[in-house]
Design an enzyme around this catalytic site. Sequence first.
Site, PDB file in Angstrom:
ATOM      1  N   TYR A 142       0.856  -1.193   0.000  1.00  7.44           N
ATOM      2  CA  TYR A 142       0.000   0.000   0.000  1.00  7.44           C
ATOM      3  C   TYR A 142       0.886   1.235   0.000  1.00  7.44           C
ATOM      4  O   TYR A 142       1.802   1.350   0.815  1.00  7.44           O
ATOM      5  CB  TYR A 142      -0.920   0.018   1.219  1.00  7.44           C
ATOM      6  CG  TYR A 142      -1.827   1.227   1.255  1.00  7.44           C
ATOM      7  CD1 TYR A 142      -2.865   1.361   0.343  1.00  7.44           C
ATOM      8  CD2 TYR A 142      -1.639   2.237   2.196  1.00  7.44           C
ATOM      9  CE1 TYR A 142      -3.700   2.474   0.359  1.00  7.44           C
ATOM     10  CE2 TYR A 142      -2.464   3.348   2.224  1.00  7.44           C
ATOM     11  CZ  TYR A 142      -3.493   3.468   1.304  1.00  7.44           C
ATOM     12  OH  TYR A 142      -4.314   4.561   1.321  1.00  7.44           O
ATOM     13  N   ASP A 234       9.125   2.533   0.780  1.00  9.74           N
ATOM     14  CA  ASP A 234       8.030   3.249   1.434  1.00  9.74           C
ATOM     15  C   ASP A 234       8.127   2.954   2.924  1.00  9.74           C
ATOM     16  O   ASP A 234       7.717   1.897   3.397  1.00  9.74           O
ATOM     17  CB  ASP A 234       6.692   2.776   0.863  1.00  9.74           C
ATOM     18  CG  ASP A 234       5.504   3.503   1.463  1.00  9.74           C
ATOM     19  OD1 ASP A 234       5.639   4.075   2.569  1.00  9.74           O
ATOM     20  OD2 ASP A 234       4.422   3.501   0.844  1.00  9.74           O
ATOM     21  N   LYS A 263       3.856   9.711   9.183  1.00  8.72           N
ATOM     22  CA  LYS A 263       3.547   9.283  10.544  1.00  8.72           C
ATOM     23  C   LYS A 263       4.532   9.830  11.583  1.00  8.72           C
ATOM     24  O   LYS A 263       4.465  10.985  11.953  1.00  8.72           O
ATOM     25  CB  LYS A 263       3.435   7.759  10.582  1.00  8.72           C
ATOM     26  CG  LYS A 263       2.316   7.229   9.653  1.00  8.72           C
ATOM     27  CD  LYS A 263       2.081   5.767   9.813  1.00  8.72           C
ATOM     28  CE  LYS A 263       1.084   5.236   8.791  1.00  8.72           C
ATOM     29  NZ  LYS A 263      -0.289   5.696   8.957  1.00  8.72           N
TER      30      LYS A 263
END
Length: 446
Positions: A142, A234, A263
């Site tokens: 993702y 990622d 994050k």
Amino acid sequence: MNHEQSRSLYDRALSVMPGGVNSSVRATQPYPFFVERGDGGHVIDADGNRYLDFVMGYGPLLLGHDLPEPVQSAVQQRAAEGPMYGAPTEVEVELAEFVRRHVPSVEMTRFVNSGTEATVSAVRLARAYTGRDKIVVMQGGYHGAQESTLVEGEGDHTAPSSPGIPPEFAEHTLTLPFNDAEAARELFAEHGDDIAAVLTEPILGNYGIVHPVDGYHETLRELCDDHGSLLVFDEVITGFRVGGLQCAQGKFGVTPDLTTFGKIVGGGFPVGAVGGRSEIVEQFTPAGDVFQSGTFSGHPVTMAAGLETLRYAAENDVYDHVNGLGERLRAGLTDILADQAPEYTVVGTDSMFKVVFTRDADGTQAGGPCDAGCTQDPDCERFETCPKTGADVKRAETERWQRLFWPAMKEQGVFLTANQFESQFVCDAHTEADIDEALEAYKDAL
């Protein structure tokens, strides 16, 4: 538990927000509880119910909900000095310098506003730098809500995975099963001269946490080097959580060309970033010709929160604490599964964890080389049957996890991510007593 206020809020939300939420993963059955405030490693909902929180905002809250005094002071000071300026500030330079000092691959950083924005920018940068159009992503990986990576299918037989995306986008995106080195070699043999970049999470974090098989990332690195493609990690989830300040790339000893962050690097505030070799990142405008810009990029409050969070983590043994709790939790879960559900699998590393409701894994992890979470160890008796791809996790008992297990844990006051696939996290505010409480809840719910 009483949920009258949450039900009322959800009823109101359905009239003004699609599905009553602003992110689809927050939609739980029959309706989500609405959080009123955080408290250390817990959250309290609108009805006063208190939950042990292992969602941690889906990863950003390394320190928990109560920010330590240095972090809180920095955030309050920046907010008091003015919301934002449309001009550079010193704190964004300081955060970029911190990232450069600690992350092996990063010489320069461009800050943006979300993980999705970071991966969109990284894909555009890789295509421009290489002069190629095709990118490779992992099946079950993702990389945010962007057209280039919201694809499904195998190899070069791909299609958009969401309505609203023209099929032409998927034509430029190739897919690989995570951990399948031979499939990667075959894909590069056929398309290598057209591949701008391979985009992968070091650990699949949105599909139940899938650890890499030894040598897989090294194979991707070699293929990219041989064919002039870029390797993009990622690390939106793993960045500054797995591997500490060096991130997952430091833990695994593989250096990508570009890294995307989100994050934790924003300390719980909206953030994203693209980092990598100077010669590549300098292709962004205004130094180069690859357009990238944003009104809120490098927001001073976010930059201050991220910088002070990372400084605090570096100076206060935060990683030793959260990783120790993570290992304690995963080891305890392994023992519980050995007795109650030996076909299920404990996954995770450092401060990430999950129980995957696998169907065909035999035996138990207890006492073996993977006794605190699956690490794809060939010496483990479950090596052949533990999840190695996103498809393996998808075949798990996802309905049972979501419709029976998650509500049972919630009723015991333990807040987990709402489906089988999303990672769960330990924070610095958690204690050994919290871990023991969670293990008792798992015993009952399983």
